[in-house]
Design a protein around this motif. Structure first.
Motif, PDB file in Angstrom:
ATOM      1  N   ARG A   1       0.799  -1.222   0.000  1.00 11.95           N
ATOM      2  CA  ARG A   1       0.000   0.000   0.000  1.00 11.95           C
ATOM      3  C   ARG A   1       0.833   1.274   0.000  1.00 11.95           C
ATOM      4  O   ARG A   1       0.318   2.347   0.337  1.00 11.95           O
ATOM      5  CB  ARG A   1      -0.965  -0.010   1.194  1.00 11.95           C
ATOM      6  N   MET A   2       2.091   1.193  -0.368  1.00 12.07           N
ATOM      7  CA  MET A   2       2.971   2.355  -0.382  1.00 12.07           C
ATOM      8  C   MET A   2       3.431   2.659  -1.806  1.00 12.07           C
ATOM      9  O   MET A   2       3.735   1.747  -2.569  1.00 12.07           O
ATOM     10  CB  MET A   2       4.194   2.100   0.510  1.00 12.07           C
ATOM     11  N   TYR A   3       3.485   3.932  -2.142  1.00  7.22           N
ATOM     12  CA  TYR A   3       3.990   4.353  -3.450  1.00  7.22           C
ATOM     13  C   TYR A   3       5.515   4.242  -3.493  1.00  7.22           C
ATOM     14  O   TYR A   3       6.189   4.229  -2.462  1.00  7.22           O
ATOM     15  CB  TYR A   3       3.564   5.790  -3.748  1.00  7.22           C
TER      16      TYR A   3
ATOM     17  N   ILE B   1       2.052   7.462   1.162  1.00 10.37           N
ATOM     18  CA  ILE B   1       0.990   6.530   1.534  1.00 10.37           C
ATOM     19  C   ILE B   1      -0.346   7.252   1.553  1.00 10.37           C
ATOM     20  O   ILE B   1      -0.417   8.464   1.765  1.00 10.37           O
ATOM     21  CB  ILE B   1       1.241   5.858   2.899  1.00 10.37           C
ATOM     22  N   GLY B   2      -1.410   6.471   1.347  1.00  9.10           N
ATOM     23  CA  GLY B   2      -2.749   7.020   1.292  1.00  9.10           C
ATOM     24  C   GLY B   2      -3.128   7.304  -0.145  1.00  9.10           C
ATOM     25  O   GLY B   2      -2.781   8.348  -0.703  1.00  9.10           O
TER      26      GLY B   2
ATOM     27  N   ASP C   1      -3.734  -0.932  -4.823  1.00 10.41           N
ATOM     28  CA  ASP C   1      -4.477   0.170  -5.432  1.00 10.41           C
ATOM     29  C   ASP C   1      -3.665   1.446  -5.243  1.00 10.41           C
ATOM     30  O   ASP C   1      -3.748   2.103  -4.204  1.00 10.41           O
ATOM     31  CB  ASP C   1      -5.852   0.309  -4.779  1.00 10.41           C
ATOM     32  N   LEU C   2      -2.859   1.801  -6.260  1.00  8.94           N
ATOM     33  CA  LEU C   2      -1.928   2.914  -6.154  1.00  8.94           C
ATOM     34  C   LEU C   2      -2.002   3.799  -7.408  1.00  8.94           C
ATOM     35  O   LEU C   2      -1.048   3.892  -8.181  1.00  8.94           O
ATOM     36  CB  LEU C   2      -0.503   2.384  -5.951  1.00  8.94           C
TER      37      LEU C   2
ATOM     38  N   ARG D   1      -4.286  10.304  -9.191  1.00 13.28           N
ATOM     39  CA  ARG D   1      -5.193  10.560  -8.074  1.00 13.28           C
ATOM     40  C   ARG D   1      -4.553  10.224  -6.731  1.00 13.28           C
ATOM     41  O   ARG D   1      -5.239  10.157  -5.718  1.00 13.28           O
ATOM     42  CB  ARG D   1      -6.485   9.762  -8.257  1.00 13.28           C
ATOM     43  N   ALA D   2      -3.256  10.001  -6.730  1.00 13.73           N
ATOM     44  CA  ALA D   2      -2.567   9.670  -5.483  1.00 13.73           C
ATOM     45  C   ALA D   2      -2.758  10.799  -4.466  1.00 13.73           C
ATOM     46  O   ALA D   2      -2.481  11.956  -4.767  1.00 13.73           O
ATOM     47  CB  ALA D   2      -1.090   9.453  -5.752  1.00 13.73           C
TER      48      ALA D   2
END
Length: 581
Positions: free
Chosen positions: A234-236, A241-242, A255-256, A260-261
């Motif tokens: 879950r980390m770019y 993150i997020g 889901d990255l 839209r990050a």
């Protein structure tokens, strides 16, 4: 407006950190005057939150889920600890002690108390900081209550109970929406990083602190599981993150999305804090590698303009097309340029306190070993073998050169271990001791150099830093067929100002030899990567939206800059991920 108190407290913490290395008495005087103002605002019973004292004194502690009373209190506590560390003054510690006594009288499991906990975690890690400097059991007890009570149903969820008491009606206890607050399950049952990314990583930081202090292996194992899910699913690539602007949150594994990050600046900073705590528990470079990635790339450095004052990013996307970004009117969604300020101004003061506190992330030490986590020039002192050991680091280590030198100053010879990190991104490191190449044992990515050290002994680290091609896990759907460029810990991006418009049309030739050049006059001095890519021949394009015609290609020179430096030359396209030729 409930954020105003916390933003002040973050700036106070920034000043306090600055005073730790520069005892500027004018700033110290200003800080003391602010403390006086806060004392005047504190109520007799210890309560302290100006929004509720002035506007809604009848609504204190009635909506822990959505209001930020405990969050604001936590940031004041962090400022208090930083100021105490810098000056030794206890006045602000006494102030927050009174506040904690009040909180503990209202919230808890005793008769007449509310079994509530913050909707926005943060106070947990602050309480642990207070415990470490005071050894007062009340701080660790309150922290433990907040963490252990979170997500439980006794028999109803606490957030449902307080909603009913506010007259909001009875709501069935369910998991719906509670993952946003990391309150969908008791923390010991959580296995995936859920909800609001800043709240999550603040909570996990407090959990690590508590687990360490209590020697709670089960809770620490939960932190490890959550860590692995966060950084491996879950980390770019930038360390952000997020992934969703909706609720500023984690979504599902892999889901990255790039354009839209969300990758809030505060989330990157909270990830750095969490990583720092994990490596204190277990000296493994996998934690510090992530810390470094988030620090140098996605959200920390990229969150502020190069002049240090011209603007900020709340959101740190990996791809921007200004035409669509400008259609989004929320200042906190993706923007092609940094903003002067935000209505919710949590990120600017968070960046300030991170940079002011950077020294605490570089080293750590015990009675017999000094760890070098980050390679940043400066000096640090440690107490080993009943004497003060000074370590001086001279470094133009990444992002530009793969070389750093450590010099040891001490009064008399002493035997101890110096353990510099060998970054996971580096495939070849040479270690020189007093100019001679040495083979040394390595444990979890930290070299173990134990010897009797003499005054002026040196350690040099030479890191191989070629341009690397980065690929995503195949389940990261948006990056299928794309690559990114990395050199050392630095992720690179393409900007329109260097490469022309329509960056998504470029196809990078990955089997080429890239050119690495330092450009002193560009973006305050950066190392750029130059290479070749294929692009559609614009002269052959028909004025049709779709065609069965195969367009010819032309070769094009490309130039990539460090991701952290993007959006400092006006509004233009940007992308981290590039189609592979």
């Amino acid at each position: 407006m409930v954020f105003q108190d916390s933003d002040l407290y973050k700036w106070m913490e920034t000043v306090a950190f600055s005073l730790q290395w520069d005892r500027d008495h004018e700033w110290e005087k200003i800080f003391d005057e602010v403390v006086s103002l806060i004392e005047d605002a504190q109520e007799e019973d210890g309560y302290l939150n100006t929004y509720f004292s002035v506007n809604h004194p009848d609504k204190k502690w009635t909506n822990l889920k959505d209001d930020h009373e405990l969050y604001c209190a936590g940031h004041l506590m962090e400022a208090a600890v930083a100021y105490y560390d810098a000056t030794g003054k206890t006045r602000i510690i006494d102030l927050v002690s009174h506040l904690v006594d009040h909180i503990a009288s209202v919230l808890g499991k005793q008769k007449g108390q509310k079994a509530g906990y913050p909707g926005h975690p943060e106070i947990e890690l602050a309480l642990m900081k207070l415990y470490r400097i005071t050894e007062d059991q009340k701080y660790i007890d309150l922290c433990q209550f907040f963490i252990e009570e979170r997500g439980k149903r006794n028999p109803s969820h606490y957030f449902d109970i307080e909603l009913e008491k506010r007259g909001g009606g009875v709501k069935k206890s369910s998991n719906r929406n509670y993952d946003y607050y990391q309150a969908h399950l008791p923390v010991r049952e959580q296995k995936t990083a859920e909800g609001h990314s800043v709240r999550a990583t603040y909570l996990y930081s407090g959990m690590v602190d508590l687990a360490n202090e209590l020697k709670d292996k089960e809770l620490l194992d939960v932190c490890r599981v959550l860590w692995e899910n966060t950084v491996n699913k879950r980390m770019y690539v930038t360390g952000g993150i997020g992934s969703s602007s909706h609720e500023e949150r984690f979504t599902v594994d892999y889901d990255l999305p790039n354009d839209r990050a969300y990758t809030e600046t505060c989330a990157a900073i909270a990830l750095i804090m969490w990583a720092h705590r994990m490596v204190q528990i277990e000296a493994d470079h996998k934690y510090t590698d992530v810390l470094e990635r988030a620090l140098y790339n996605g959200g920390a450095l990229s969150g502020i303009s190069l002049d240090g004052k011209g603007g900020y990013f709340y959101v740190n996307p990996l791809e921007v097309w200004p035409h669509t970004a400008n259609c989004r009117h929320d200042m906190r969604t993706v923007k092609p340029t940094r903003q002067k300020w935000f209505g919710c101004a949590c990120c600017p003061p968070n960046i300030a306190r991170l940079l002011a506190s950077l020294g605490q992330y570089i080293y750590s030490a015990n009675d017999s070993e000094v760890y070098v986590h980050l390679f940043i020039g400066g000096e640090a002192s440690f107490k080993i073998d009943k004497q003060s050991i000074r370590l001086t680091q001279n470094s133009n280590y990444p992002p530009w050169e793969g070389r750093t030198k450590l010099t040891i100053d001490l009064e008399r010879p002493a035997t101890f271990t110096v353990s510099p990190r060998l970054p996971g991104w580096c495939r070849n490191v040479q270690i020189l001791i007093n100019g001679e190449i040495k083979d040394v044992p390595v444990d979890k990515g930290y070299a173990k150099i134990k010897r009797e050290w003499q005054n002026n002994d040196t350690i040099e680290l030479l890191f191989d830093m070629p341009v690397e091609i980065v690929r995503s896990h195949p389940e990261v759907r948006v990056n299928a067929g794309k690559v990114a460029l990395q050199r050392g810990p630095i992720l690179y991006c393409l900007e329109e100002v260097d490469n022309g418009a329509n960056l998504q049309d470029l196809r990078l030739k990955t089997n080429q030899s890239f050119v690495v050049e330092y450009e002193n006059g560009l973006l305050n001095g950066v190392t750029v990567i130059k290479g070749k890519a294929a692009a559609t021949d614009k002269d052959a394009i028909e004025d049709k939206l779709y065609t069965t015609f195969t367009y010819p290609e032309v070769e094009k020179e490309i130039k990539a800059i460090p991701y952290y430096a993007w959006s400092n030359r006006g509004e233009n396209e940007m992308t981290v991920w590039i189609r592979e030729k």
